[in-house]
Design an enzyme around this catalytic site. Sequence first.
Site, PDB file in Angstrom:
ATOM      1  N   HIS A 306      27.763  40.922  27.365  1.00 57.63           N
ATOM      2  CA  HIS A 306      27.778  39.492  27.693  1.00 57.63           C
ATOM      3  C   HIS A 306      28.149  38.716  26.432  1.00 57.63           C
ATOM      4  CE1 HIS A 306      26.535  35.599  29.277  1.00 57.63           C
ATOM      5  NE2 HIS A 306      26.568  36.178  30.471  1.00 57.63           N
ATOM      6  N   ASP A 364      25.333  41.377  36.730  1.00 54.20           N
ATOM      7  CA  ASP A 364      26.146  42.084  37.730  1.00 54.20           C
ATOM      8  C   ASP A 364      25.804  43.566  37.850  1.00 54.20           C
ATOM      9  OD1 ASP A 364      28.638  39.962  36.499  1.00 54.20           O
ATOM     10  OD2 ASP A 364      27.801  39.876  38.520  1.00 54.20           O
TER      11      ASP A 364
HETATM   12  C1  SDX Z   1      29.382  37.324  34.032  1.00 51.78           C
HETATM   13  O1  SDX Z   1      29.649  33.809  30.609  1.00 51.78           O
HETATM   14  C2  SDX Z   1      28.770  33.970  31.529  1.00 51.78           C
HETATM   15  O2  SDX Z   1      27.706  33.403  31.478  1.00 51.78           O
HETATM   16  C3  SDX Z   1      29.181  34.880  32.680  1.00 51.78           C
HETATM   17  C4  SDX Z   1      28.100  35.210  33.672  1.00 51.78           C
HETATM   18  C5  SDX Z   1      27.715  33.998  34.495  1.00 51.78           C
HETATM   19  O3  SDX Z   1      26.612  34.002  35.044  1.00 51.78           O
HETATM   20  O4  SDX Z   1      28.581  33.094  34.678  1.00 51.78           O
HETATM   21  O5  SDX Z   1      26.948  35.711  33.016  1.00 51.78           O
HETATM   22  C6  SDX Z   1      28.581  36.253  34.674  1.00 51.78           C
HETATM   23  O6  SDX Z   1      30.588  37.203  33.970  1.00 51.78           O
HETATM   24  C7  SDX Z   1      28.670  38.481  33.394  1.00 51.78           C
HETATM   25  C8  SDX Z   1      29.660  39.469  32.676  1.00 51.78           C
HETATM   26  C9  SDX Z   1      30.272  40.372  33.723  1.00 51.78           C
HETATM   27  N1  SDX Z   1      31.357  41.187  33.157  1.00 51.78           N
HETATM   28  C10 SDX Z   1      31.202  42.507  32.957  1.00 51.78           C
HETATM   29  O7  SDX Z   1      30.149  43.121  33.171  1.00 51.78           O
HETATM   30  C11 SDX Z   1      32.485  43.220  32.506  1.00 51.78           C
HETATM   31  C12 SDX Z   1      32.165  44.192  31.369  1.00 51.78           C
HETATM   32  N2  SDX Z   1      31.770  43.417  30.197  1.00 51.78           N
HETATM   33  C13 SDX Z   1      32.775  42.956  29.341  1.00 51.78           C
HETATM   34  O8  SDX Z   1      34.087  43.089  29.567  1.00 51.78           O
HETATM   35  C14 SDX Z   1      32.331  42.064  28.186  1.00 51.78           C
HETATM   36  O9  SDX Z   1      31.116  42.491  27.769  1.00 51.78           O
HETATM   37  C15 SDX Z   1      32.288  40.579  28.494  1.00 51.78           C
HETATM   38  C16 SDX Z   1      33.587  40.108  29.047  1.00 51.78           C
HETATM   39  C17 SDX Z   1      31.207  40.302  29.481  1.00 51.78           C
HETATM   40  C18 SDX Z   1      31.966  39.844  27.208  1.00 51.78           C
HETATM   41  O10 SDX Z   1      33.066  40.041  26.370  1.00 51.78           O
HETATM   42  P1  SDX Z   1      33.091  39.374  24.895  1.00 51.78           P
HETATM   43  O11 SDX Z   1      31.897  38.546  24.634  1.00 51.78           O
HETATM   44  O12 SDX Z   1      34.433  38.757  24.697  1.00 51.78           O
HETATM   45  O13 SDX Z   1      32.909  40.618  23.965  1.00 51.78           O
HETATM   46  P2  SDX Z   1      34.084  41.566  23.484  1.00 51.78           P
HETATM   47  O14 SDX Z   1      35.000  41.882  24.613  1.00 51.78           O
HETATM   48  O15 SDX Z   1      34.651  40.972  22.241  1.00 51.78           O
HETATM   49  O16 SDX Z   1      33.266  42.900  23.138  1.00 51.78           O
HETATM   50  C19 SDX Z   1      32.617  43.063  21.869  1.00 51.78           C
HETATM   51  C20 SDX Z   1      32.656  44.577  21.622  1.00 51.78           C
HETATM   52  C21 SDX Z   1      34.066  45.168  21.735  1.00 51.78           C
HETATM   53  O17 SDX Z   1      34.098  46.323  20.929  1.00 51.78           O
HETATM   54  P3  SDX Z   1      34.664  46.220  19.398  1.00 51.78           P
HETATM   55  O18 SDX Z   1      36.008  45.501  19.481  1.00 51.78           O
HETATM   56  O19 SDX Z   1      33.625  45.412  18.639  1.00 51.78           O
HETATM   57  O20 SDX Z   1      34.775  47.642  18.927  1.00 51.78           O
HETATM   58  O21 SDX Z   1      31.878  45.241  22.628  1.00 51.78           O
HETATM   59  C22 SDX Z   1      32.749  46.076  23.395  1.00 51.78           C
HETATM   60  C23 SDX Z   1      34.151  45.601  23.169  1.00 51.78           C
HETATM   61  O22 SDX Z   1      35.077  46.666  23.348  1.00 51.78           O
HETATM   62  N3  SDX Z   1      32.318  45.899  24.798  1.00 51.78           N
HETATM   63  C24 SDX Z   1      32.213  46.890  25.692  1.00 51.78           C
HETATM   64  C25 SDX Z   1      31.738  46.287  26.864  1.00 51.78           C
HETATM   65  N4  SDX Z   1      31.588  44.969  26.671  1.00 51.78           N
HETATM   66  C26 SDX Z   1      31.956  44.737  25.391  1.00 51.78           C
HETATM   67  N5  SDX Z   1      32.476  48.210  25.596  1.00 51.78           N
HETATM   68  C27 SDX Z   1      32.255  48.941  26.717  1.00 51.78           C
HETATM   69  N6  SDX Z   1      31.792  48.450  27.881  1.00 51.78           N
HETATM   70  C28 SDX Z   1      31.522  47.116  27.986  1.00 51.78           C
HETATM   71  N7  SDX Z   1      31.070  46.609  29.149  1.00 51.78           N
END
Ligand code: SDX
Length: 429
Positions: A306, A364
């Site tokens: 998140h 989720d």
């Molecule tokens: C919702 O914003 C909100 O409030 C949204 C929400 C709401 O109520 O409206 O809470 C609802 O959208 C919840 C999130 C649902 N999405 C997912 O579950 C999809 C999987 N999660 C991600 O794609 C990710 O975690 C996000 C999109 C939710 C957040 O992405 P960020 O904050 O932009 O973080 P990032 O992509 O920069 O990740 C930071 C690091 C990265 O690795 P490095 O580059 O540091 O090596 O963490 C890794 C990412 O690769 N990472 C993950 C991961 N989520 C982040 N690696 C594996 N699996 C994951 N799920």
Amino acid sequence: MSQEKAKLTIGGETYEFDILTGSVGPAVIDIRSLYAKTGMFTYDPGFTSTAACDSTITYIDGDKGELLYRGYSIDQLAQDSHYLEVCFLLLYGHLPSKKELTDFTNRITNHTMLHEQMHYLYRGFRRDAHPMAIVCGVVGAMAAFYHDSTDITDPEQREVASVRMIAKIPTIAANAYKYSIGQPFVYPRNDLSYAGNFLHMCFSVPTENYEVNPIIERAMDRIFTLHADHEQNASTSTVRLSGSSDANPFACIAAGVACLWGPAHGGANEAALNMLREIGTPDRIPEFVARAKDKNDPFRLMGFGHRVYKSYDPRAQVMQDTAKEVLDLLGVENNPTLQVARALEKVALEDEYFVSRKLYPNVDFYSGIILDAIGFPTSMFTAIFSLARTVGWISQWKEMIADPQKKIGRPRQLYQGEVRRDYVLLENR
Ligand code: SDX
């Protein structure tokens, strides 16, 4: 405003900016004069360090895993309140008196039917259309049927549009489900609760009586409450940006629906359940965890991570408890998907990759297990998220429209393209 100023020194010149403080949470540096003073923009793709607005509606503390709707914590509201009361709270800023709650409930209940001609809209879609495509289209089309509540300068019309949106979104979503399975639409009933009515419109058929199961009704209502609002997330920011151009409220909500559909956002509940099913058994978890950690593999653990929560999403905890409650009630012993989810959570929360990046289950991760147990297809999960989030979108939209500082949102860019060059005639290329 803080007494202290933020100072920025560029090219030997120092510029000062006010620091604004809220009631709780991070202070902000007021950089509205930055471009005028320095000729420079800030650079923040994804808005990781940007406050786009003032708001009094929802507060999140990502480190503490705290979520407050108008100051009330989500766990208390999920436990002791119910969705229509939460809608009133988000819209008007205080818990309603008995009379206020009765009046509000009656207003919503008496606006749940759609204009009869809206039913024809559904017939334009293929039967296998994704429900979110249908919901997005029908919500946008509301402006064609409820034109008398699209003047955003009129507070009464804003109020009517808000009530209509909250009242009709369950009917719109339920009709999308019924259409996708070839069953007739079911009209709302005024003797049922908001959640009960949605279950009735989704699962009853003309050929027999349908009794709303009170435990399922309570779980559905709680799922709505947990999804109602969440500060300036991507879809809420989309609604605000759309509303900043004075677009009508139905168009703004349709924009929010479109944004929420993305699997990185609200579409994650559908993707998470599909992922848990693909994993199938706990012994396949290491394979998927390895893929999630592999930078060359686009796969991510859906329902994990998140932007704001760097600790356990408080909604995920309530959702996990509700999942167990519903599955126990339904006698779904040892639900394999719940077993995989719990095992995956345990593995991930002990793995350095996830721990170091503070990746925890989000809202989720468990919601799909409950919705699946209740009988919804995965394609309906994000439509249900949209249904629940509509009150948050509308509340944030109303707050923005009423804000005397409201300005059209128009971000700038760091241009990396070609500098000016002359056109070359085709014969000379
Ligand atoms: C919702 O914003 C909100 O409030 C949204 C929400 C709401 O109520 O409206 O809470 C609802 O959208 C919840 C999130 C649902 N999405 C997912 O579950 C999809 C999987 N999660 C991600 O794609 C990710 O975690 C996000 C999109 C939710 C957040 O992405 P960020 O904050 O932009 O973080 P990032 O992509 O920069 O990740 C930071 C690091 C990265 O690795 P490095 O580059 O540091 O090596 O963490 C890794 C990412 O690769 N990472 C993950 C991961 N989520 C982040 N690696 C594996 N699996 C994951 N799920």
